[in-house]
Design a protein around this motif. Structure first.
Motif, PDB file in Angstrom:
ATOM      1  N   LEU A 187       0.812  -1.214   0.000  1.00 57.00           N
ATOM      2  CA  LEU A 187       0.000   0.000   0.000  1.00 57.00           C
ATOM      3  C   LEU A 187       0.849   1.269   0.000  1.00 57.00           C
ATOM      4  O   LEU A 187       0.377   2.333  -0.409  1.00 57.00           O
ATOM      5  N   THR A 188       2.091   1.163   0.458  1.00 61.68           N
ATOM      6  CA  THR A 188       2.998   2.309   0.348  1.00 61.68           C
ATOM      7  C   THR A 188       3.357   2.551  -1.113  1.00 61.68           C
ATOM      8  O   THR A 188       3.416   3.692  -1.583  1.00 61.68           O
ATOM      9  N   ALA A 189       3.593   1.448  -1.844  1.00 62.55           N
ATOM     10  CA  ALA A 189       3.934   1.564  -3.262  1.00 62.55           C
ATOM     11  C   ALA A 189       2.716   1.929  -4.112  1.00 62.55           C
ATOM     12  O   ALA A 189       2.832   2.643  -5.105  1.00 62.55           O
ATOM     13  N   MET A 190       1.531   1.436  -3.716  1.00 59.35           N
ATOM     14  CA  MET A 190       0.301   1.704  -4.452  1.00 59.35           C
ATOM     15  C   MET A 190      -0.796   2.061  -3.453  1.00 59.35           C
ATOM     16  O   MET A 190      -1.558   1.195  -3.016  1.00 59.35           O
ATOM     17  N   PRO A 191      -0.879   3.312  -3.030  1.00 64.44           N
ATOM     18  CA  PRO A 191      -1.866   3.714  -2.012  1.00 64.44           C
ATOM     19  C   PRO A 191      -3.313   3.728  -2.512  1.00 64.44           C
ATOM     20  O   PRO A 191      -4.224   3.777  -1.692  1.00 64.44           O
TER      21      PRO A 191
END
Length: 234
Positions: free
Chosen positions: A78-82
């Motif tokens: 989720l950090t890479a794709m929020p």
């Protein structure tokens, strides 16, 4: 797709499903030769093992989404794709891309083995019936695995998700099917007619109707899973 294909559990689960289906298909084929089963069609005998080996693809669907929660991987994802909506639909799309050929290989291997073992002993396979049955069973296995994955997204834990999906498909579903006509609209019964039509039952769904109904169940499960996924903290 890169992450999914790099997971050892992907190949272990799919390989194990193929082997189990092959063993079951061999057993059903020999039972057919010995007259121990009422099924005479080579195609139906070859696909009989799918009723059991489908558990492997259900497990695969659950494992792929629940593995994100091992060691806090979901936070990195989720950090890479929020944007969670895009992320979950992309993940399920990647899963679908893997599931379709896997479902076809697993199901067709049983039919091929049965044809080799039975030879001319069983009813011959008609080309049109073969194509429709293979398309139906591949779609059924793919959609069922996606429902399993959606349950995994909601629960986030492998064992509870497995208990629910396997308990329904192998225990509750067959019991409900024997007790009420409403069961024909449930995902397991609706899906079965996609590759195992029941023309002798006047109230039975057609393969197309079963496919539409199972597709609706799958769509609803994914929408619920995506909604829950977007609303919670992690």
């Amino acid at each position: 797709m890169s992450k999914l294909c790099s997971l050892p559990i992907t190949w272990f689960t799919l390989g194990g499903t193929f082997i189990v289906n092959f063993i079951l298909a061999y057993a059903f084929s020999n039972a057919g030769l010995q007259g121990l089963t009422s099924i005479q069609s080579t195609l139906e005998i070859g696909l009989a093992s799918v009723s059991y080996s489908q558990a492997g693809l259900m497990i695969f669907g659950i494992l792929t989404v629940c593995s994100e929660y091992n060691g806090g991987q979901i936070r990195t994802t989720l950090t890479a794709m929020p944007r969670r909506g895009i992320q979950i639909f992309a993940a399920l799309f990647a899963l679908t891309v893997v599931l379709i050929p896997a479902a076809f290989v697993v199901s067709s291997s049983g039919v091929l083995l049965t044809h080799i073992i039975n030879g001319d002993a069983g009813a011959p396979i008609v080309g049109g019936n073969l194509v429709s049955a293979m398309l139906g069973v591949s779609a059924y296995l793919t959609l069922t695995a996606l429902i399993s994955a959606a349950i995994g997204v909601v629960l986030r834990r492998m064992l509870p998700a497995l208990a629910i999906i396997l308990g329904y498909y192998f225990i509750a579903g067959p019991l409900i099917r024997d007790q009420t006509d409403f069961a024909m609209y449930l995902p397991d019964t609706a899906g079965i007619v996609m590759w195992f039509p029941q023309p002798d039952h006047a109230s039975a769904l057609t393969p197309v109707q079963g496919g539409i109904l199972l597709g609706a169940w799958t769509f609803a499960a994914i929408i619920i899973a995506a909604t829950v996924y977007r609303k919670r903290d992690v």
